[in-house]
Design a protein around this motif. Structure first.
Motif: not given
Length: 235
Positions: A155, A181, A224-225, A228
């Motif tokens: 994040g 992640n 990033e999308t 996230t």
């Protein structure tokens, strides 16, 4: 806490076990030394699951490249450097040159021709990285680079460096984003691991030929999308 401590012991004891015990592979052709690293990577993932309670899941395998490729991965922790050896046929990691003199670790990195970059050399380092990458591509290998250059917490505000754009332009090949992640379960700092599912997801490749700014925007947006989205567990 105890599971995290147990896995940390498993991880750091495995390094000399494999590096010293299987060091004769350094005298053999490339595939044997790479085989040692791959075996070690699977050993680490086994311990990560059964000791620390962190299962690694691979998604988007239909997009996984088999031959020469450029892969841009999100970098949140040490796991991101281990997983390519369990996931790809013949990975080549872009790494800091300072790691090369380390006993055993550096020797295997040298033997398997990882791309060592002296980040203090700036423009010269960029040219040298591109030259090495071209050679590894011609050997049919999958080049893995972390566009941000260093680990960032999940994040965190992204900061993409120009190295990935230089490789994309010079190699003139598609670029496969690899989202993750991993930092949620194996943080960049500290020894505590958090049980759950660490996901690594291949996204559809970005076609070659884009202008630098267009490519960088597309890569950052996709990576990033997707990364996230992985931070939010499914309902």
């Amino acid at each position: 806490m105890l599971r995290s401590l147990g896995f940390t012991l498993w991880l750091y004891l495995s390094m000399p076990l494999f590096a010293i015990g299987l060091s004769p592979a350094l005298l053999l052709p490339h595939r044997y030394a790479m085989g040692v690293i791959k075996l070690w990577a699977r050993f680490v993932l086994f311990g990560l699951r059964w000791i620390a309670g962190v299962r690694v899941e691979f998604r988007g395998l239909e997009h996984r490249p088999a031959g020469p490729a450029l892969i841009a991965g999100k970098h949140q922790g040490m796991l991101d450097v281990i997983v390519p050896f369990a996931l790809l046929a013949d990975p080549c990691i872009v790494m800091k040159k300072e790691l090369m003199p380390l006993p055993f670790f550096g020797w295997f990195a040298w033997k398997t021709k990882m791309i060592a970059v002296d980040r203090s050399a700036h423009a010269k380092a960029l040219k040298d990285m591109v030259k090495q990458a071209r050679a590894r591509r011609d050997e049919g290998r999958q080049i893995v680079i972390f566009p941000e250059g260093t680990r960032k917490p999940p994040g965190a505000e992204p900061d993409y460096k120009p190295g990935i754009a230089a490789l994309y332009r010079d190699l003139d090949c598609p670029c496969w984003p690899l989202a993750t992640n991993s930092g949620v379960h194996w943080p960049a700092h500290g020894f505590k691991r958090h049980p759950g599912v660490a996901v690594f997801e291949f996204l559809p490749p970005i076609a070659p030929g884009l202008k630098r700014a267009e490519f960088m925007a597309e890569l950052e947006n996709r990576l990033e999308t997707a990364s996230t989205a992985l931070l939010t567990p499914p309902a």
